[in-house]
Motif scaffolding. Structure first.
Motif, PDB file in Angstrom:
ATOM      1  N   GLY A 146       8.021  -0.264   6.824  1.00 55.51           N
ATOM      2  CA  GLY A 146       7.476   0.556   5.756  1.00 55.51           C
ATOM      3  C   GLY A 146       9.040   0.574   4.909  1.00 55.51           C
ATOM      4  O   GLY A 146       9.999   0.333   5.579  1.00 55.51           O
ATOM      5  N   TRP A 147       9.056   1.138   3.551  1.00 54.47           N
ATOM      6  CA  TRP A 147      10.088   1.201   2.841  1.00 54.47           C
ATOM      7  C   TRP A 147       9.869   2.448   1.811  1.00 54.47           C
ATOM      8  O   TRP A 147       8.710   2.644   1.520  1.00 54.47           O
ATOM      9  CB  TRP A 147      10.402  -0.040   2.024  1.00 54.47           C
ATOM     10  CG  TRP A 147      11.588   0.242   1.197  1.00 54.47           C
ATOM     11  CD1 TRP A 147      12.860   0.214   1.758  1.00 54.47           C
ATOM     12  CD2 TRP A 147      11.393   0.166  -0.379  1.00 54.47           C
ATOM     13  NE1 TRP A 147      13.676   0.209   0.333  1.00 54.47           N
ATOM     14  CE2 TRP A 147      12.639   0.337  -0.870  1.00 54.47           C
ATOM     15  CE3 TRP A 147      10.409   0.395  -1.170  1.00 54.47           C
ATOM     16  CZ2 TRP A 147      13.046   0.294  -2.093  1.00 54.47           C
ATOM     17  CZ3 TRP A 147      10.509   0.400  -2.398  1.00 54.47           C
ATOM     18  CH2 TRP A 147      12.124   0.485  -3.048  1.00 54.47           C
ATOM     19  N   TYR A 169       0.774  -1.335  -0.057  1.00 50.13           N
ATOM     20  CA  TYR A 169      -0.104   0.028  -0.269  1.00 50.13           C
ATOM     21  C   TYR A 169       0.860   1.165  -0.112  1.00 50.13           C
ATOM     22  O   TYR A 169       1.991   1.247   0.537  1.00 50.13           O
ATOM     23  CB  TYR A 169      -0.757   0.055   1.294  1.00 50.13           C
ATOM     24  CG  TYR A 169      -2.224  -0.943   1.256  1.00 50.13           C
ATOM     25  CD1 TYR A 169      -3.203  -0.846   0.151  1.00 50.13           C
ATOM     26  CD2 TYR A 169      -2.171  -2.119   1.859  1.00 50.13           C
ATOM     27  CE1 TYR A 169      -4.159  -1.461   0.132  1.00 50.13           C
ATOM     28  CE2 TYR A 169      -3.280  -2.976   1.878  1.00 50.13           C
ATOM     29  CZ  TYR A 169      -4.060  -2.660   0.924  1.00 50.13           C
ATOM     30  OH  TYR A 169      -5.167  -3.720   0.672  1.00 50.13           O
ATOM     31  N   LEU A 170       0.182   2.465  -0.358  1.00 50.34           N
ATOM     32  CA  LEU A 170       1.230   3.608  -0.419  1.00 50.34           C
ATOM     33  C   LEU A 170       0.417   4.588   0.289  1.00 50.34           C
ATOM     34  O   LEU A 170      -0.715   4.799   0.653  1.00 50.34           O
ATOM     35  CB  LEU A 170       0.763   4.297  -1.972  1.00 50.34           C
ATOM     36  CG  LEU A 170       1.637   3.747  -3.395  1.00 50.34           C
ATOM     37  CD1 LEU A 170       1.319   2.313  -3.365  1.00 50.34           C
ATOM     38  CD2 LEU A 170       1.409   4.381  -4.505  1.00 50.34           C
ATOM     39  N   LEU A 171       1.367   5.143   1.462  1.00 51.32           N
ATOM     40  CA  LEU A 171       1.170   6.017   2.502  1.00 51.32           C
ATOM     41  C   LEU A 171       1.685   7.344   1.876  1.00 51.32           C
ATOM     42  O   LEU A 171       2.966   7.621   1.827  1.00 51.32           O
ATOM     43  CB  LEU A 171       1.713   5.595   3.721  1.00 51.32           C
ATOM     44  CG  LEU A 171       1.489   6.312   5.026  1.00 51.32           C
ATOM     45  CD1 LEU A 171       0.019   6.195   5.291  1.00 51.32           C
ATOM     46  CD2 LEU A 171       2.298   6.011   6.133  1.00 51.32           C
ATOM     47  N   ASP A 172       0.814   8.256   2.056  1.00 50.65           N
ATOM     48  CA  ASP A 172       1.033   9.689   1.546  1.00 50.65           C
ATOM     49  C   ASP A 172       1.587  10.480   2.876  1.00 50.65           C
ATOM     50  O   ASP A 172       1.099  10.473   3.957  1.00 50.65           O
ATOM     51  CB  ASP A 172      -0.241  10.544   1.066  1.00 50.65           C
ATOM     52  CG  ASP A 172      -0.736   9.882  -0.248  1.00 50.65           C
ATOM     53  OD1 ASP A 172       0.191   9.637  -1.015  1.00 50.65           O
ATOM     54  OD2 ASP A 172      -1.794  10.062  -0.518  1.00 50.65           O
ATOM     55  N   VAL A 173       2.875  11.041   2.375  1.00 46.76           N
ATOM     56  CA  VAL A 173       3.380  11.942   3.644  1.00 46.76           C
ATOM     57  C   VAL A 173       3.773  13.223   3.072  1.00 46.76           C
ATOM     58  O   VAL A 173       3.916  13.361   1.563  1.00 46.76           O
ATOM     59  CB  VAL A 173       4.619  11.203   4.322  1.00 46.76           C
ATOM     60  CG1 VAL A 173       4.214   9.962   4.731  1.00 46.76           C
ATOM     61  CG2 VAL A 173       5.698  11.003   3.219  1.00 46.76           C
ATOM     62  N   TYR A 174       4.204  14.193   3.824  1.00 41.36           N
ATOM     63  CA  TYR A 174       4.434  15.553   3.360  1.00 41.36           C
ATOM     64  C   TYR A 174       6.116  15.138   2.433  1.00 41.36           C
ATOM     65  O   TYR A 174       6.789  14.701   3.280  1.00 41.36           O
ATOM     66  CB  TYR A 174       4.653  16.486   4.412  1.00 41.36           C
ATOM     67  CG  TYR A 174       3.263  16.826   5.217  1.00 41.36           C
ATOM     68  CD1 TYR A 174       2.021  16.889   4.381  1.00 41.36           C
ATOM     69  CD2 TYR A 174       3.019  17.221   6.468  1.00 41.36           C
ATOM     70  CE1 TYR A 174       1.016  16.843   4.868  1.00 41.36           C
ATOM     71  CE2 TYR A 174       2.040  17.389   6.788  1.00 41.36           C
ATOM     72  CZ  TYR A 174       0.991  17.118   6.453  1.00 41.36           C
ATOM     73  OH  TYR A 174      -0.314  17.536   6.899  1.00 41.36           O
ATOM     74  N   PRO A 175       6.061  15.925   1.580  1.00 47.85           N
ATOM     75  CA  PRO A 175       7.454  15.689   0.823  1.00 47.85           C
ATOM     76  C   PRO A 175       8.621  16.237   1.637  1.00 47.85           C
ATOM     77  O   PRO A 175       8.349  17.361   2.141  1.00 47.85           O
ATOM     78  CB  PRO A 175       7.332  16.356  -0.634  1.00 47.85           C
ATOM     79  CG  PRO A 175       5.698  16.395  -0.687  1.00 47.85           C
ATOM     80  CD  PRO A 175       5.003  16.460   0.479  1.00 47.85           C
ATOM     81  N   GLY A 176       9.579  15.614   1.499  1.00 48.31           N
ATOM     82  CA  GLY A 176      10.798  16.145   2.596  1.00 48.31           C
ATOM     83  C   GLY A 176      10.579  15.703   3.948  1.00 48.31           C
ATOM     84  O   GLY A 176      11.549  15.764   4.667  1.00 48.31           O
ATOM     85  N   LEU A 211       5.907   9.494  -0.762  1.00 53.48           N
ATOM     86  CA  LEU A 211       5.312   8.108  -0.376  1.00 53.48           C
ATOM     87  C   LEU A 211       5.983   7.066   0.235  1.00 53.48           C
ATOM     88  O   LEU A 211       7.283   7.250   0.008  1.00 53.48           O
ATOM     89  CB  LEU A 211       5.127   7.476  -1.863  1.00 53.48           C
ATOM     90  CG  LEU A 211       4.079   7.797  -2.971  1.00 53.48           C
ATOM     91  CD1 LEU A 211       3.725   7.341  -4.081  1.00 53.48           C
ATOM     92  CD2 LEU A 211       2.572   8.031  -2.155  1.00 53.48           C
ATOM     93  N   ILE A 212       5.580   6.459   1.038  1.00 48.18           N
ATOM     94  CA  ILE A 212       6.121   5.526   1.685  1.00 48.18           C
ATOM     95  C   ILE A 212       5.497   4.241   1.180  1.00 48.18           C
ATOM     96  O   ILE A 212       4.105   4.096   1.488  1.00 48.18           O
ATOM     97  CB  ILE A 212       6.316   5.672   3.331  1.00 48.18           C
ATOM     98  CG1 ILE A 212       7.187   6.737   3.552  1.00 48.18           C
ATOM     99  CG2 ILE A 212       6.480   4.332   4.161  1.00 48.18           C
ATOM    100  CD1 ILE A 212       7.404   7.201   5.047  1.00 48.18           C
ATOM    101  N   PHE A 213       6.105   3.008   1.344  1.00 48.44           N
ATOM    102  CA  PHE A 213       5.418   1.674   0.709  1.00 48.44           C
ATOM    103  C   PHE A 213       5.118   0.608   2.347  1.00 48.44           C
ATOM    104  O   PHE A 213       6.045   0.605   2.802  1.00 48.44           O
ATOM    105  CB  PHE A 213       6.330   1.249  -0.259  1.00 48.44           C
ATOM    106  CG  PHE A 213       6.343   1.942  -1.499  1.00 48.44           C
ATOM    107  CD1 PHE A 213       5.159   1.892  -2.525  1.00 48.44           C
ATOM    108  CD2 PHE A 213       7.350   2.700  -1.687  1.00 48.44           C
ATOM    109  CE1 PHE A 213       5.279   2.562  -3.553  1.00 48.44           C
ATOM    110  CE2 PHE A 213       7.465   3.628  -2.722  1.00 48.44           C
ATOM    111  CZ  PHE A 213       6.665   3.665  -3.796  1.00 48.44           C
ATOM    112  N   ILE A 214       4.009   0.290   2.254  1.00 45.43           N
ATOM    113  CA  ILE A 214       3.626  -0.563   3.487  1.00 45.43           C
ATOM    114  C   ILE A 214       3.344  -1.804   3.089  1.00 45.43           C
ATOM    115  O   ILE A 214       2.443  -2.067   2.209  1.00 45.43           O
ATOM    116  CB  ILE A 214       2.498   0.129   4.159  1.00 45.43           C
ATOM    117  CG1 ILE A 214       2.680   1.594   4.261  1.00 45.43           C
ATOM    118  CG2 ILE A 214       2.352  -0.531   5.420  1.00 45.43           C
ATOM    119  CD1 ILE A 214       3.878   2.201   5.034  1.00 45.43           C
TER     120      ILE A 214
END
Length: 199
Positions: A44-45, A21-28, A78-81
């Protein structure tokens, strides 16, 4: 899964997630979020691209030891879960972490990548973090080989590789002109079209 082997024990293979799954995070802020993941013991990765730039001027460094190391996310925000590591309690914990915007959605569905797509992404990351001289060795380009230009003003031209150096620059004799002309280009601008004996 990190394991230490004792004498006589067998190494257990890490299970490969069926999807991610793709987790949205603030860029940077990917690194900050991953620190929270470590604190909570979450999986996560996110892929990284490592480059070296000149200490003064900011252009690409000719040699890594002469430059400043810059680490940046390959896919910002993006962080992959792993699918197997996700349940309602873990999802709620992830969403409570600072700088997390939520799970990436396409319409009403949560976006996800297959294991094959993640393998391709890992291959891209490995390729981008490989020094140029080793990239060329992986492609097995050799002097006298026929190549096709895929980028730049000479795109689609075919020529013979005359010279290659440690900086990823090639000299190619293009056969498209009456006499042939030698041009210099980057190793990323050509592709192999098959080996031919040197004439």
């Amino acid at each position: 899964m990190n394991m230490q082997l004792q004498r006589g024990e067998l190494l257990a293979a890490e299970p490969v997630p069926s999807c991610w799954y793709l987790l949205d995070v603030y860029p940077g802020r990917e690194r900050d979020v991953m620190r929270w993941f470590g604190y909570y013991g979450l999986s996560g990765w996110y892929p990284l691209e490592i480059t070296y730039v000149k200490r003064h001027g900011g252009g690409p460094a000719r040699k890594p030891h002469l430059g400043r190391r810059v680490v940046k996310p390959l896919v910002p925000g993006l962080i992959f879960i792993p699918y197997e590591c996700l349940n309602d309690a873990i999802a709620a914990r992830m969403l409570s972490i600072p700088h997390v915007d939520g799970f990436h959605r396409i319409g009403e569905c949560m976006a996800r990548l297959s294991a094959a797509d993640m393998a391709k992404l890992r291959d891209i990351e490995a390729y981008l973090n490989t020094p140029r001289s080793e990239r060329r060795q992986r492609g097995k380009l050799s002097i006298g080989e026929m190549v096709r230009v895929v980028d730049g003003p000479f795109a689609s031209f075919v020529g013979r590789l005359e010279r290659l150096d440690s900086k990823g620059r090639l000299t190619i004799l293009l056969d498209a002109f009456k006499r042939g002309v030698s041009v210099r280009m980057d190793d990323t601008q050509v592709e192999q079209i098959g080996s031919t004996p040197r004439g």
